[in-house]
Design a protein around this motif. Structure first.
Motif, mmCIF file in Angstrom:
data_model
loop_
_atom_site.group_PDB
_atom_site.id
_atom_site.type_symbol
_atom_site.label_atom_id
_atom_site.label_comp_id
_atom_site.label_asym_id
_atom_site.label_seq_id
_atom_site.Cartn_x
_atom_site.Cartn_y
_atom_site.Cartn_z
ATOM 1 N N THR A 75 -8.133 5.275 -9.247
ATOM 2 C CA THR A 75 -8.640 5.631 -8.197
ATOM 3 C C THR A 75 -9.974 6.521 -7.638
ATOM 4 O OG1 THR A 75 -7.277 7.850 -7.912
ATOM 5 C CG2 THR A 75 -5.929 6.000 -7.511
ATOM 6 N N ASP A 77 -10.451 9.151 -5.273
ATOM 7 C CA ASP A 77 -9.431 10.117 -4.826
ATOM 8 C C ASP A 77 -8.240 10.981 -5.736
ATOM 9 O OD1 ASP A 77 -9.765 12.711 -3.490
ATOM 10 O OD2 ASP A 77 -9.033 11.705 -1.783
ATOM 11 N N ASN A 78 -7.946 12.139 -5.801
ATOM 12 C CA ASN A 78 -6.748 12.471 -6.231
ATOM 13 C C ASN A 78 -5.348 11.780 -4.919
ATOM 14 O OD1 ASN A 78 -7.130 13.267 -8.275
ATOM 15 N ND2 ASN A 78 -7.589 15.276 -7.217
ATOM 16 N N TYR A 79 -3.824 10.886 -5.576
ATOM 17 C CA TYR A 79 -3.127 10.996 -4.769
ATOM 18 C C TYR A 79 -2.009 11.615 -4.856
ATOM 19 C CZ TYR A 79 -6.136 7.240 -2.540
ATOM 20 O OH TYR A 79 -7.575 6.718 -2.099
ATOM 21 N N TYR A 109 2.165 13.515 -8.528
ATOM 22 C CA TYR A 109 0.317 13.331 -8.336
ATOM 23 C C TYR A 109 0.076 13.860 -9.906
ATOM 24 C CZ TYR A 109 1.254 18.378 -8.349
ATOM 25 O OH TYR A 109 1.831 20.054 -9.448
ATOM 26 N N PRO A 111 -3.496 15.246 -11.807
ATOM 27 C CA PRO A 111 -5.253 15.727 -11.603
ATOM 28 C C PRO A 111 -5.759 14.418 -12.594
ATOM 29 C CG PRO A 111 -4.057 16.053 -13.775
ATOM 30 C CD PRO A 111 -2.918 15.902 -12.352
ATOM 31 N N ASN A 112 -5.740 13.364 -13.030
ATOM 32 C CA ASN A 112 -6.955 12.615 -13.915
ATOM 33 C C ASN A 112 -6.856 11.219 -11.949
ATOM 34 O OD1 ASN A 112 -4.287 12.518 -14.350
ATOM 35 N ND2 ASN A 112 -5.152 10.530 -16.165
ATOM 36 N N ARG A 113 -7.596 10.819 -12.883
ATOM 37 C CA ARG A 113 -7.698 10.099 -11.367
ATOM 38 C C ARG A 113 -7.527 8.161 -11.811
ATOM 39 N NH1 ARG A 113 -12.934 12.498 -7.694
ATOM 40 N NH2 ARG A 113 -11.753 13.714 -7.172
ATOM 41 N N LYS A 115 -4.382 5.962 -13.822
ATOM 42 C CA LYS A 115 -3.251 6.709 -14.189
ATOM 43 C C LYS A 115 -2.600 5.445 -14.712
ATOM 44 C CE LYS A 115 -3.608 9.167 -10.230
ATOM 45 N NZ LYS A 115 -5.240 9.713 -9.949
ATOM 46 N N GLU A 133 -5.781 12.841 -1.044
ATOM 47 C CA GLU A 133 -5.219 14.232 -1.211
ATOM 48 C C GLU A 133 -6.176 15.137 0.490
ATOM 49 O OE1 GLU A 133 -6.946 17.790 -4.939
ATOM 50 O OE2 GLU A 133 -8.119 16.133 -4.243
ATOM 51 N N GLY A 150 -0.801 19.356 -6.227
ATOM 52 C CA GLY A 150 -2.614 20.221 -6.118
ATOM 53 C C GLY A 150 -2.295 21.714 -7.075
ATOM 54 N N GLN A 162 4.568 17.771 -12.764
ATOM 55 C CA GLN A 162 3.787 17.164 -12.126
ATOM 56 C C GLN A 162 4.069 15.939 -11.333
ATOM 57 O OE1 GLN A 162 0.494 15.255 -14.677
ATOM 58 N NE2 GLN A 162 -1.159 17.231 -14.583
#
Length: 334
Positions: A75, A77-79, A109, A111-113, A115, A133, A150, A162
């Motif tokens: 992604t 963005d963070n989701y 969630y 922190p890295n984009r 997964k 986010e 977050g 997480q």
């Protein structure tokens, strides 16, 4: 062996998941996608995805081979993710690794984009909703369990877990998913209809979500360290006992005992150790009587104290004092 025509029929079989109203992703004209699925070519017809600037929807439904099936979701963005595991099991690489099983909804969630996911062999079916986010503060204001999303750093520099929470798939949630089968693909209105559908899902999931319980082992380790800290601060108190320590820790005596299992000292054994070390320090540079030291360090009698001291350090209290104050080489047992 499956001939080429049969294989083609299998590969082109109509997708029948909840997002079946969506055509294959490569036929949808959208703005630059914030969601990229890294998956092998053979599985292209076994998932559907859609996105707008606020949300990502992704569904995978496939009977996998006899090997674990890894793939990645990338992604921009963070989701915050809601994973509805309908069939099968697998794992998601977050902190710590999340092992998923069917019949459960997970909220997490990362922190890295990128997964990384891995599905176990057999039938697999999951539905994944990602929330961008910039919506997190508003969600947290409405759903208290989400207040810490977050916030990755704690005061000691360790990462929060997480996994936000999980809950069982309920009948109302299945009804909400079934309602997607009545959707039609319309390029202009679809994003608005799906966003409205999300509100229904949020109420069904976030109100039922339960924060993950700490593993029993982690809980006992934490209790052990808290209890030993408390004992170090209070071992000079004559009335210190197991019940007093347990009350201070807000746990039962039984649970306190459990946290000391397989440790070098028991609960009161640790208290005794600290008192013996204190007595040894007094003996090193004082002329206090043995009876006086035994009293100050809360031993029941000088004889009891002398017996415990010799057992711990290899010499009785008087012998120890003569050895130390007379500069005679002496080593106590560890």
């Amino acid at each position: 062996m499956i001939d080429s025509s049969a294989r083609k029929n299998v590969e082109t079989k109509k997708y029948n998941g909840y997002l079946s109203f969506l055509p294959p992703s490569d036929t949808i004209s959208q703005e630059e996608s914030p969601l990229t699925i890294h998956i092998d070519q053979a599985s292209q017809n076994h998932y559907r995805k859609y996105h707008n600037r606020d949300f990502c929807w992704f569904e995978f439904k496939h009977a996998l081979t006899d090997q674990p099936y890894p793939f990645k979701i990338e992604t921009k963005d963070n989701y915050l993710w809601i994973l509805i595991q309908l069939l099968g099991s697998g794992k998601i690489e977050i902190t710590p690794t999340l092992y998923v099983k069917d019949g459960i909804v997970y909220c997490y969630y990362a922190p890295n984009r990128t997964k990384a996911l891995s599905l176990d062999p057999g039938k697999n079916w999951f539905f994944l909703l990602g929330i961008a986010e910039h919506h997190w503060p508003d969600l947290a204001a409405e759903y208290p369990l989400l207040q810490d999303i977050g916030k990755l750093e704690t005061t000691d520099g360790m990462e929060h877990k997480q996994l936000v929470g999980q809950t069982a798939i309920q009948a109302k949630l299945m009804a909400a998913l079934d309602s997607l089968r009545r959707f039609e693909f319309r390029s202009f209105s679809l994003s608005f209809r799906l966003a409205a559908w999300n509100l229904r899902l949020f109420n069904l999931v976030f109100q039922e979500l339960k924060a993950p319980e700490k593993p029993q082992e982690d809980t006992l380790i934490t209790l052990y360290h808290k209890a030993t800290n408390y004992i170090r601060e209070n071992f000079r108190e004559e009335e210190l006992c197991v019940k007093m320590i347990a009350n201070a820790m807000h746990v039962s005596v039984r649970k306190l005992y459990s946290s000391f299992e397989n440790r070098r000292f028991s609960v009161m054994g640790y208290v005794q150790e600290l008192r013996l070390v204190l007595a040894r320090n007094i003996l090193t540079d004082s002329q206090e009587t043995i009876a006086s030291i035994a009293f100050v360090c809360h031993f029941s009698s000088d004889k009891h104290f002398s017996r415990l001291f010799k057992k711990r350090f290899g010499k009785g209290p008087n012998e120890y004092r003569i050895a130390i104050q007379g500069n005679i080489s002496f080593k106590y047992k560890r």
